[in-house]
Design a protein around this motif. Structure first.
Motif, PDB file in Angstrom:
ATOM      1  N   ILE A 258       0.845  -1.206   0.000  1.00 28.65           N
ATOM      2  CA  ILE A 258       0.000   0.000   0.000  1.00 28.65           C
ATOM      3  C   ILE A 258       0.878   1.253   0.000  1.00 28.65           C
ATOM      4  O   ILE A 258       0.604   2.227  -0.676  1.00 28.65           O
ATOM      5  CB  ILE A 258      -0.932   0.007   1.239  1.00 28.65           C
ATOM      6  CG1 ILE A 258      -1.861  -1.195   1.197  1.00 28.65           C
ATOM      7  CG2 ILE A 258      -1.738   1.291   1.313  1.00 28.65           C
ATOM      8  CD1 ILE A 258      -2.793  -1.213   0.024  1.00 28.65           C
TER       9      ILE A 258
ATOM     10  N   ASP B 282       0.576   4.929   1.086  1.00 37.48           N
ATOM     11  CA  ASP B 282      -0.180   4.778   2.345  1.00 37.48           C
ATOM     12  C   ASP B 282      -1.528   5.487   2.339  1.00 37.48           C
ATOM     13  O   ASP B 282      -2.223   5.520   3.357  1.00 37.48           O
ATOM     14  CB  ASP B 282       0.633   5.277   3.560  1.00 37.48           C
ATOM     15  CG  ASP B 282       1.818   4.378   3.852  1.00 37.48           C
ATOM     16  OD1 ASP B 282       1.661   3.158   3.742  1.00 37.48           O
ATOM     17  OD2 ASP B 282       2.897   4.905   4.170  1.00 37.48           O
ATOM     18  N   ARG B 283      -1.917   6.072   1.240  1.00 40.53           N
ATOM     19  CA  ARG B 283      -3.197   6.792   1.100  1.00 40.53           C
ATOM     20  C   ARG B 283      -3.401   7.828   2.214  1.00 40.53           C
ATOM     21  O   ARG B 283      -4.498   7.974   2.746  1.00 40.53           O
ATOM     22  CB  ARG B 283      -4.368   5.812   1.144  1.00 40.53           C
ATOM     23  CG  ARG B 283      -4.452   4.857  -0.030  1.00 40.53           C
ATOM     24  CD  ARG B 283      -5.884   4.433  -0.203  1.00 40.53           C
ATOM     25  NE  ARG B 283      -6.061   3.170  -0.885  1.00 40.53           N
ATOM     26  CZ  ARG B 283      -6.083   3.022  -2.205  1.00 40.53           C
ATOM     27  NH1 ARG B 283      -5.934   4.070  -2.977  1.00 40.53           N
ATOM     28  NH2 ARG B 283      -6.282   1.843  -2.739  1.00 40.53           N
ATOM     29  N   ASN B 284      -2.353   8.519   2.597  1.00 39.43           N
ATOM     30  CA  ASN B 284      -2.516   9.511   3.671  1.00 39.43           C
ATOM     31  C   ASN B 284      -1.874  10.845   3.303  1.00 39.43           C
ATOM     32  O   ASN B 284      -1.405  11.574   4.154  1.00 39.43           O
ATOM     33  CB  ASN B 284      -1.935   8.970   4.984  1.00 39.43           C
ATOM     34  CG  ASN B 284      -0.440   8.731   4.876  1.00 39.43           C
ATOM     35  OD1 ASN B 284       0.146   8.945   3.819  1.00 39.43           O
ATOM     36  ND2 ASN B 284       0.174   8.296   5.953  1.00 39.43           N
TER      37      ASN B 284
ATOM     38  N   TYR C   5     -13.967   9.484  -8.102  1.00 37.53           N
ATOM     39  CA  TYR C   5     -14.591   8.173  -8.345  1.00 37.53           C
ATOM     40  C   TYR C   5     -13.533   7.075  -8.448  1.00 37.53           C
ATOM     41  O   TYR C   5     -13.777   5.941  -8.063  1.00 37.53           O
ATOM     42  CB  TYR C   5     -15.474   8.253  -9.598  1.00 37.53           C
ATOM     43  CG  TYR C   5     -16.410   9.426  -9.483  1.00 37.53           C
ATOM     44  CD1 TYR C   5     -17.537   9.346  -8.677  1.00 37.53           C
ATOM     45  CD2 TYR C   5     -16.118  10.649 -10.091  1.00 37.53           C
ATOM     46  CE1 TYR C   5     -18.362  10.444  -8.492  1.00 37.53           C
ATOM     47  CE2 TYR C   5     -16.937  11.745  -9.914  1.00 37.53           C
ATOM     48  CZ  TYR C   5     -18.060  11.642  -9.114  1.00 37.53           C
ATOM     49  OH  TYR C   5     -18.860  12.722  -8.926  1.00 37.53           O
TER      50      TYR C   5
ATOM     51  N   ARG D  43     -10.765   7.196  -6.711  1.00 37.74           N
ATOM     52  CA  ARG D  43     -10.375   6.996  -5.303  1.00 37.74           C
ATOM     53  C   ARG D  43     -11.411   6.153  -4.581  1.00 37.74           C
ATOM     54  O   ARG D  43     -11.076   5.304  -3.757  1.00 37.74           O
ATOM     55  CB  ARG D  43     -10.191   8.359  -4.623  1.00 37.74           C
ATOM     56  CG  ARG D  43      -9.889   8.289  -3.134  1.00 37.74           C
ATOM     57  CD  ARG D  43      -8.593   7.557  -2.870  1.00 37.74           C
ATOM     58  NE  ARG D  43      -8.387   7.281  -1.458  1.00 37.74           N
ATOM     59  CZ  ARG D  43      -8.830   6.212  -0.831  1.00 37.74           C
ATOM     60  NH1 ARG D  43      -9.531   5.292  -1.472  1.00 37.74           N
ATOM     61  NH2 ARG D  43      -8.581   6.039   0.456  1.00 37.74           N
TER      62      ARG D  43
ATOM     63  N   GLU E 190     -11.104   2.375  -4.597  1.00 36.51           N
ATOM     64  CA  GLU E 190     -10.029   1.745  -3.802  1.00 36.51           C
ATOM     65  C   GLU E 190      -8.996   1.022  -4.666  1.00 36.51           C
ATOM     66  O   GLU E 190      -8.406   0.030  -4.237  1.00 36.51           O
ATOM     67  CB  GLU E 190     -10.613   0.742  -2.795  1.00 36.51           C
ATOM     68  CG  GLU E 190     -11.600   1.327  -1.822  1.00 36.51           C
ATOM     69  CD  GLU E 190     -10.920   1.963  -0.629  1.00 36.51           C
ATOM     70  OE1 GLU E 190      -9.831   1.519  -0.268  1.00 36.51           O
ATOM     71  OE2 GLU E 190     -11.467   2.936  -0.084  1.00 36.51           O
TER      72      GLU E 190
ATOM     73  N   LEU F  91      -5.492   0.376  -6.844  1.00 40.66           N
ATOM     74  CA  LEU F  91      -4.077   0.647  -6.575  1.00 40.66           C
ATOM     75  C   LEU F  91      -3.391   1.306  -7.770  1.00 40.66           C
ATOM     76  O   LEU F  91      -2.398   2.010  -7.613  1.00 40.66           O
ATOM     77  CB  LEU F  91      -3.354  -0.656  -6.221  1.00 40.66           C
ATOM     78  CG  LEU F  91      -3.781  -1.320  -4.907  1.00 40.66           C
ATOM     79  CD1 LEU F  91      -3.119  -2.665  -4.760  1.00 40.66           C
ATOM     80  CD2 LEU F  91      -3.458  -0.438  -3.724  1.00 40.66           C
TER      81      LEU F  91
ATOM     82  N   ALA G 147      -6.646  10.372   1.252  1.00 40.77           N
ATOM     83  CA  ALA G 147      -7.420   9.574   2.202  1.00 40.77           C
ATOM     84  C   ALA G 147      -8.882   9.400   1.792  1.00 40.77           C
ATOM     85  O   ALA G 147      -9.532   8.462   2.230  1.00 40.77           O
ATOM     86  CB  ALA G 147      -7.341  10.226   3.575  1.00 40.77           C
ATOM     87  N   SER G 148      -9.418  10.307   0.967  1.00 39.55           N
ATOM     88  CA  SER G 148     -10.852  10.243   0.669  1.00 39.55           C
ATOM     89  C   SER G 148     -11.126  10.736  -0.749  1.00 39.55           C
ATOM     90  O   SER G 148     -10.288  11.426  -1.340  1.00 39.55           O
ATOM     91  CB  SER G 148     -11.607  11.134   1.650  1.00 39.55           C
ATOM     92  OG  SER G 148     -11.223  12.477   1.430  1.00 39.55           O
ATOM     93  N   PRO G 149     -12.309  10.409  -1.303  1.00 37.15           N
ATOM     94  CA  PRO G 149     -12.656  10.931  -2.637  1.00 37.15           C
ATOM     95  C   PRO G 149     -12.675  12.463  -2.683  1.00 37.15           C
ATOM     96  O   PRO G 149     -12.226  13.076  -3.646  1.00 37.15           O
ATOM     97  CB  PRO G 149     -14.049  10.365  -2.882  1.00 37.15           C
ATOM     98  CG  PRO G 149     -14.123   9.158  -2.034  1.00 37.15           C
ATOM     99  CD  PRO G 149     -13.307   9.449  -0.823  1.00 37.15           C
TER     100      PRO G 149
END
Lengths: 527, 104
Positions: free
Chosen positions: A68, A74-76, A131, A133, A136, A138, A298-300
């Motif tokens: 990830i 890390d999607r952060n 959309y 994002r 989910e 990769l 972290a979010s759309p």
């Protein structure tokens, strides 16, 4: 700071403010040393090496072994910093070095291309990014694979991504090699080797994680480097030789802008120019290494905000480029190699050296962005979905690292021993990305019930339309339709993709309908 | 808002529909913002509108500015909708979020 493994929190953005402050402090210190009689060569070397060391340290510091972390950081990532990275990905070396000159050469048409680039980013941010994002995914092909639950669509998506990004990556490595060769007076071979080592140190330890924080640092560097000379000329009250005299040397600009785009846009008819504009607009919206940045937040909503910030930074960059283009009075000599004296261009050595590292940061950001997107796709979509489906997570990261190394070696081989016109192919990236991805992205996000067959048909038809036109003109001696350049072939590919998807979808619907209304078979009756 | 909800009315679906409409509006505004430079290029010269001369440079800067303002404004609107749909936390642009979603 952890050196290996996933992190619980993203690094604070105060570090970037500290970095910008550090850069300015270093420049002030070197300017003072310049006044005291320290040799110019040493000053230029230090101002070039300082940020470069920072890039490498950031790359090493944010290493990770988590898939990830390696594939989506890390999607952060905060939206503002992701916006900086988006801006750095889009600007690239060619724009940093040649945009001011190109705008002067192209006239009004150049401004239309700028508006298309900004519009493409806007389109990506509002129509696709949130959309993607939400899915989910990769990687971009992973989005297609998940959405349509089809290996075919995933692998074709990976193929389009590689076709669109590989020439862009090769072109950026070539420009970086030229820059290093000109700055240090090295041979192209040695320079390209240096560029590859720098790229590997920046990207190999952490993949997308290293890249994200590196691109933010590079965006700060290139932004400051691009804006400072005009500020300097404004303060001293002279237009000097402007940006063209300092780093935007036409030797490089002419060398690396595709011949079709050199100073001829103003002679295009409205239809030809419109086709090119549409291609740039749709191509920018679908460039995988830019669109892929929507997956790291972290979010759309964060993805949408990232692109808004990216648009803001790009718009500021373009506005400064426009200001430079109005100032340029210097007539460059095409084909003349870069030299130390010309590069100085009336600027003090600190600013001149800083311009070079700004140009190098711009090249590195796009090269590293395309490299990580390519490596991630090869590891995740090709290796772990086609070759070894039971691959463990740790091996996926290893595969991505291996892919990055192989791509770097390939780039070195192609730049030193060129076998094709890389800049021309790189200019085709926009067309290929638009034709392969735009119809399927729009249909998959904004309509319901599109099957994997319709998506596959749309992708194949789009690629065939675009590449067919390009190959027909370039290799088969076909004449251009209404004068439309092969680089703008997306105007054929995108409608072809939509049409093919629509036809297949209609066929499927008709088949379903006919099955519903068909009278039951005798065997069924008997049952 | 809860009092105004009728039987059979799904507020979540309604907001999704509004999201789609808003995106369409965003795309339409993009086309409008592109008209300035386009007109300037098509006419191959400056355009005079209400005593204000728009040359190619001004048209491009206008287009960039309009796009940035639009995107900022639309982001706020979308954020409000997102918060209504999914209760997303309010974030400042440079806020550092915690650890992101973990893949299964």
């Amino acid at each position: 700071m952890k050196f290996i493994g996933p992190v619980d929190k993203a690094p604070s953005n105060r570090r970037y403010i500290a970095f910008a402050g550090g850069l300015l402090a270093l420049m002030a210190l070197l300017a003072a040393l310049d006044r005291l009689g320290v040799p110019e060569t040493l000053i230029r070397f230090v101002i070039f090496a300082g940020p470069l060391i920072a890039f490498i340290v950031v790359g090493l510091a944010y290493g990770t072994v988590s898939p990830i972390g390696y594939l989506v950081g890390d999607r952060n990532v905060p939206a503002g910093l992701n916006g900086l990275a988006i801006g750095a990905s889009l600007v690239g070396g060619a724009a940093f070095i040649g945009l001011a000159d190109a705008l002067r050469l192209w006239g009004a048409a150049g401004f239309l291309i700028l508006a298309s680039l900004a519009g493409g980013l806007y389109l990506a941010g509002f129509v696709f990014a949130p959309y993607l994002r939400r899915a989910e995914a990769l990687t971009l092909p992973d989005y297609f694979g998940r959405k349509f639950e089809s290996g075919f669509v995933r692998h074709l998506g990976a193929l389009v991504l590689i076709g669109a990004l590989l020439p862009l990556f090769l072109a950026e490595v070539e420009i970086a090699g030229w820059l290093i060769a000109a700055f240090f007076g090295l041979s192209l071979k040695a320079s390209v080797l240096g560029v590859i080592v720098a790229l590997l140190l920046m990207v190999l330890p952490g993949g997308m994680r290293s890249l994200t924080w590196n691109q933010a640092v590079q965006a700060v560097t290139l932004g400051v480097a691009f804006a400072l000379p005009i500020f300097y000329f404004w303060v001293i009250g002279s237009d000097g030789l402007s940006f063209a005299g300092s780093v935007s040397d036409a030797g490089i600009a002419v060398e690396h802008l595709p011949p079709e785009l050199q100073g001829m846009l103003s002679s295009l008819s409205s239809i030809e120019l419109g086709a090119l504009t549409v291609t740039v607009l749709l191509g920018t919206a679908c460039l995988p290494h830019v669109l892929g940045r929507s997956l790291v937040v972290a979010s759309p909503g964060g993805a949408r905000r990232s692109f808004a910030w990216g648009l803001f930074f790009v718009a500021v960059f373009f506005a400064v480029a426009i200001a430079y283009s109005r100032q340029i009075h210097w007539q460059p000599v095409a084909g003349e190699p870069l030299s130390w004296g010309k590069a100085a261009g009336g600027l003090p050595p600190v600013l001149s050296g800083f311009l070079w590292i700004g140009a190098f940061a711009a090249v590195l950001s796009t090269a590293a962005g395309t490299l990580v997107a390519l490596g991630g796709t090869l590891a995740h979509d090709v290796y772990s979905h086609a070759i070894d489906r039971m691959t463990p997570a740790s091996r996926k990261v290893f595969a991505a690292r291996l892919a990055v190394i192989m791509l770097c070696l390939l780039a070195g081989r192609f730049v030193i021993f060129p076998v094709a016109q890389v800049p021309n192919l790189a200019a085709m990236s926009f067309s290929l990305a638009a034709s392969g991805f735009f119809p399927v992205l729009v249909l998959s996000i904004w309509t319901r019930g599109i099957s994997w067959v319709a998506a596959l048909a749309g992708m194949i038809a789009g690629i065939a339309g675009s590449l067919g036109y390009f190959a027909g003109i370039e290799y088969l001696g076909m004449s251009e339709i209404m004068g439309i350049s092969p680089l703008a072939s997306a105007v054929f590919g995108v409608p072809a993709g939509f049409l093919a998807s629509f036809l297949v979808h209609t066929g499927e619907w008709a088949h379903k309908f006919s099955r519903r209304t068909r009278p039951p078979k005798p065997a069924t009756n008997s049952v | 808002m809860a009092r105004t909800i009728r039987i059979g009315f799904n507020p979540r679906t309604a907001w999704r529909t509004r999201t789609r409409l808003l995106t369409l509006i965003a795309v339409a505004l993009l086309l409008v913002a592109g008209i300035g430079p386009l007109a300037s290029v098509v006419t191959r010269g400056p355009i005079e509108a209400a005593g204000f001369v728009v040359d190619d440079v001004r048209a491009a800067l206008l287009c960039l500015g309009v796009l940035v303002l639009l995107s900022v404004r639309l982001c706020r609107t979308f954020e409000n909708i997102d918060r209504l749909i999914a209760d997303e936390p309010d974030e400042s642009p440079f806020a550092v979020p915690g650890r992101g979603d973990v893949e299964s």
